[in-house]
Design a protein around this motif. Structure first.
Motif, PDB file in Angstrom:
ATOM      1  N   ILE A  21     -15.790  39.552  89.970  1.00 36.98           N
ATOM      2  CA  ILE A  21     -17.107  39.099  89.529  1.00 36.98           C
ATOM      3  C   ILE A  21     -17.632  38.014  90.458  1.00 36.98           C
ATOM      4  CG2 ILE A  21     -18.361  37.971  87.649  1.00 36.98           C
ATOM      5  CD1 ILE A  21     -16.377  39.415  85.772  1.00 36.98           C
ATOM      6  N   ASN A  22     -18.844  38.215  90.949  1.00 38.13           N
ATOM      7  CA  ASN A  22     -19.507  37.251  91.811  1.00 38.13           C
ATOM      8  C   ASN A  22     -20.428  36.407  90.931  1.00 38.13           C
ATOM      9  OD1 ASN A  22     -21.049  35.848  93.626  1.00 38.13           O
ATOM     10  ND2 ASN A  22     -21.562  37.617  94.889  1.00 38.13           N
ATOM     11  N   GLY A  23     -20.104  35.142  90.768  1.00 36.75           N
ATOM     12  CA  GLY A  23     -20.885  34.254  89.908  1.00 36.75           C
ATOM     13  C   GLY A  23     -22.272  33.946  90.434  1.00 36.75           C
ATOM     14  N   LYS A  24     -22.557  34.314  91.680  1.00 34.01           N
ATOM     15  CA  LYS A  24     -23.858  34.001  92.276  1.00 34.01           C
ATOM     16  C   LYS A  24     -24.868  35.130  92.135  1.00 34.01           C
ATOM     17  CE  LYS A  24     -21.699  30.938  95.585  1.00 34.01           C
ATOM     18  NZ  LYS A  24     -21.397  30.646  96.978  1.00 34.01           N
ATOM     19  N   THR A  25     -24.503  36.186  91.449  1.00 36.10           N
ATOM     20  CA  THR A  25     -25.420  37.302  91.291  1.00 36.10           C
ATOM     21  C   THR A  25     -26.605  36.920  90.411  1.00 36.10           C
ATOM     22  OG1 THR A  25     -25.615  39.611  90.646  1.00 36.10           O
ATOM     23  CG2 THR A  25     -24.169  38.259  89.314  1.00 36.10           C
ATOM     24  N   ASN A  26     -27.731  37.563  90.641  1.00 36.21           N
ATOM     25  CA  ASN A  26     -28.924  37.309  89.830  1.00 36.21           C
ATOM     26  C   ASN A  26     -28.931  38.119  88.542  1.00 36.21           C
ATOM     27  OD1 ASN A  26     -29.962  35.518  91.704  1.00 36.21           O
ATOM     28  ND2 ASN A  26     -31.018  37.123  92.838  1.00 36.21           N
ATOM     29  N   LEU A  27     -28.073  39.125  88.468  1.00 36.84           N
ATOM     30  CA  LEU A  27     -28.019  39.974  87.282  1.00 36.84           C
ATOM     31  C   LEU A  27     -26.978  39.426  86.309  1.00 36.84           C
ATOM     32  CD1 LEU A  27     -28.052  43.427  89.092  1.00 36.84           C
ATOM     33  CD2 LEU A  27     -29.962  42.329  87.930  1.00 36.84           C
ATOM     34  N   ASP A  28     -27.436  38.937  85.163  1.00 36.17           N
ATOM     35  CA  ASP A  28     -26.523  38.352  84.185  1.00 36.17           C
ATOM     36  C   ASP A  28     -25.457  39.340  83.727  1.00 36.17           C
ATOM     37  OD1 ASP A  28     -27.591  35.826  84.229  1.00 36.17           O
ATOM     38  OD2 ASP A  28     -28.928  36.164  82.526  1.00 36.17           O
ATOM     39  N   LEU A  29     -25.809  40.602  83.634  1.00 35.10           N
ATOM     40  CA  LEU A  29     -24.861  41.616  83.180  1.00 35.10           C
ATOM     41  C   LEU A  29     -23.652  41.707  84.110  1.00 35.10           C
ATOM     42  CD1 LEU A  29     -24.829  43.505  80.761  1.00 35.10           C
ATOM     43  CD2 LEU A  29     -25.718  45.284  82.215  1.00 35.10           C
ATOM     44  N   LEU A  30     -23.858  41.491  85.407  1.00 38.07           N
ATOM     45  CA  LEU A  30     -22.763  41.563  86.374  1.00 38.07           C
ATOM     46  C   LEU A  30     -21.888  40.307  86.365  1.00 38.07           C
ATOM     47  CD1 LEU A  30     -24.439  43.324  89.420  1.00 38.07           C
ATOM     48  CD2 LEU A  30     -23.024  44.322  87.610  1.00 38.07           C
ATOM     49  N   LYS A  31     -22.280  39.294  85.611  1.00 37.04           N
ATOM     50  CA  LYS A  31     -21.437  38.109  85.430  1.00 37.04           C
ATOM     51  C   LYS A  31     -20.480  38.310  84.260  1.00 37.04           C
ATOM     52  CE  LYS A  31     -24.869  34.891  87.218  1.00 37.04           C
ATOM     53  NZ  LYS A  31     -25.748  33.758  86.903  1.00 37.04           N
ATOM     54  N   GLY A  32     -20.504  39.505  83.708  1.00 38.38           N
ATOM     55  CA  GLY A  32     -19.703  39.785  82.528  1.00 38.38           C
ATOM     56  C   GLY A  32     -18.567  40.741  82.777  1.00 38.38           C
ATOM     57  N   ILE A  33     -17.672  40.776  81.795  1.00 36.18           N
ATOM     58  CA  ILE A  33     -16.564  41.720  81.767  1.00 36.18           C
ATOM     59  C   ILE A  33     -16.886  42.749  80.692  1.00 36.18           C
ATOM     60  CG2 ILE A  33     -14.120  42.023  81.185  1.00 36.18           C
ATOM     61  CD1 ILE A  33     -13.638  39.179  82.177  1.00 36.18           C
ATOM     62  N   LEU A  34     -16.717  44.008  81.040  1.00 38.76           N
ATOM     63  CA  LEU A  34     -16.883  45.084  80.071  1.00 38.76           C
ATOM     64  C   LEU A  34     -15.579  45.243  79.308  1.00 38.76           C
ATOM     65  CD1 LEU A  34     -18.393  47.536  78.854  1.00 38.76           C
ATOM     66  CD2 LEU A  34     -17.495  48.883  80.768  1.00 38.76           C
ATOM     67  N   LEU A  35     -15.634  45.050  77.991  1.00 38.09           N
ATOM     68  CA  LEU A  35     -14.482  45.247  77.124  1.00 38.09           C
ATOM     69  C   LEU A  35     -14.634  46.599  76.445  1.00 38.09           C
ATOM     70  CD1 LEU A  35     -14.362  41.771  75.311  1.00 38.09           C
ATOM     71  CD2 LEU A  35     -13.162  42.447  77.390  1.00 38.09           C
ATOM     72  N   SER A  36     -13.619  47.446  76.574  1.00 41.98           N
ATOM     73  CA  SER A  36     -13.634  48.768  75.951  1.00 41.98           C
ATOM     74  C   SER A  36     -12.345  48.943  75.165  1.00 41.98           C
ATOM     75  CB  SER A  36     -13.726  49.872  77.007  1.00 41.98           C
ATOM     76  OG  SER A  36     -14.835  49.678  77.836  1.00 41.98           O
ATOM     77  N   ALA A  37     -12.471  49.116  73.854  1.00 46.64           N
ATOM     78  CA  ALA A  37     -11.305  49.275  72.986  1.00 46.64           C
ATOM     79  C   ALA A  37     -11.194  50.726  72.548  1.00 46.64           C
ATOM     80  CB  ALA A  37     -11.434  48.371  71.770  1.00 46.64           C
ATOM     81  N   LYS A  38     -10.037  51.324  72.877  1.00 41.66           N
ATOM     82  CA  LYS A  38      -9.815  52.725  72.533  1.00 41.66           C
ATOM     83  C   LYS A  38      -8.333  53.048  72.699  1.00 41.66           C
ATOM     84  CE  LYS A  38     -11.630  57.265  73.705  1.00 41.66           C
ATOM     85  NZ  LYS A  38     -12.527  58.025  74.578  1.00 41.66           N
ATOM     86  N   ASN A  39      -7.797  53.892  71.848  1.00 35.74           N
ATOM     87  CA  ASN A  39      -6.422  54.391  71.968  1.00 35.74           C
ATOM     88  C   ASN A  39      -5.383  53.279  72.097  1.00 35.74           C
ATOM     89  OD1 ASN A  39      -7.472  57.000  71.923  1.00 35.74           O
ATOM     90  ND2 ASN A  39      -7.634  57.072  74.147  1.00 35.74           N
ATOM     91  N   GLU A  40      -5.458  52.285  71.245  1.00 38.47           N
ATOM     92  CA  GLU A  40      -4.497  51.176  71.231  1.00 38.47           C
ATOM     93  C   GLU A  40      -4.440  50.406  72.543  1.00 38.47           C
ATOM     94  OE1 GLU A  40      -3.117  50.214  68.279  1.00 38.47           O
ATOM     95  OE2 GLU A  40      -4.380  51.829  67.545  1.00 38.47           O
ATOM     96  N   GLN A  41      -5.552  50.416  73.294  1.00 45.39           N
ATOM     97  CA  GLN A  41      -5.651  49.650  74.536  1.00 45.39           C
ATOM     98  C   GLN A  41      -7.008  48.964  74.608  1.00 45.39           C
ATOM     99  OE1 GLN A  41      -5.104  52.307  77.859  1.00 45.39           O
ATOM    100  NE2 GLN A  41      -2.985  51.652  78.083  1.00 45.39           N
ATOM    101  N   LEU A  42      -7.009  47.820  75.262  1.00 45.38           N
ATOM    102  CA  LEU A  42      -8.253  47.148  75.611  1.00 45.38           C
ATOM    103  C   LEU A  42      -8.388  47.239  77.122  1.00 45.38           C
ATOM    104  CD1 LEU A  42     -10.706  45.414  74.813  1.00 45.38           C
ATOM    105  CD2 LEU A  42      -9.268  43.408  75.228  1.00 45.38           C
TER     106      LEU A  42
END
Length: 148
Positions: A21-42
């Motif tokens: 993750i590049n903290g200097k990006t102008n897109l707030d969404l790209l400052k985030g982590i996508l969390l996906s919960a499925k099949n006993e895994q995150l």
């Protein structure tokens, strides 16, 4: 989404995915982590449109789902929690509730629908990916192949 996972394992995986993750990006969404919960895994995904890291940790998945959370804020919260189990729950308004022993947090997340997906990579492509170390040796599949 509703999950329960180990704080230490989660903090470690957040640290790994934050490297993309590049903290200097102008897109707030790209400052985030996508969390996906499925099949006993995150699954945790960090992606800045150039570098992407996808990592997994075991979790008790009570309710499957996806959400994007600010990487820095989420990482800071999880790292400071006691070494115990962390419960993470989301609602329909993209609020994220983090509970661990006597600690409780509510932070705002973003919909996962807009988060860019990592390109698909097949096994043949993996064989052609190389890494150049600081010693200028090229490593392919973990073996030294040549000096540059």
């Amino acid at each position: 989404m509703k999950i329960i996972c180990n704080q230490k394992f989660l903090a470690h995986k957040i640290g790994i995915s934050q490297k993309a993750i590049n903290g200097k990006t102008n897109l707030d969404l790209l400052k985030g982590i996508l969390l996906s919960a499925k099949n006993e895994q995150l699954k945790l995904t960090g992606y800045d449109l150039e570098i992407g890291i996808e990592t997994y940790t075991q979790a008790e998945v009570i309710e499957e789902g996806e959400i994007v959370v600010n990487a820095r804020l989420f990482g800071d919260i999880i790292r400071k929690l006691p070494d115990s189990f962390v419960e993470i729950e989301t609602d329909t308004e993209n609020n994220i509730y983090i509970n661990c022993l006597n600690s409780r947090f509510k932070i705002k997340g973003d919909s996962a629908k807009e988060y860019p997906r990592l390109p698909e990579v097949n096994e043949e492509d993996l064989n052609s990916i190389c890494y150049i170390s600081r010693s200028n040796k090229t490593y392919i599949d973990g073996r030294t192949s040549r000096n540059n």
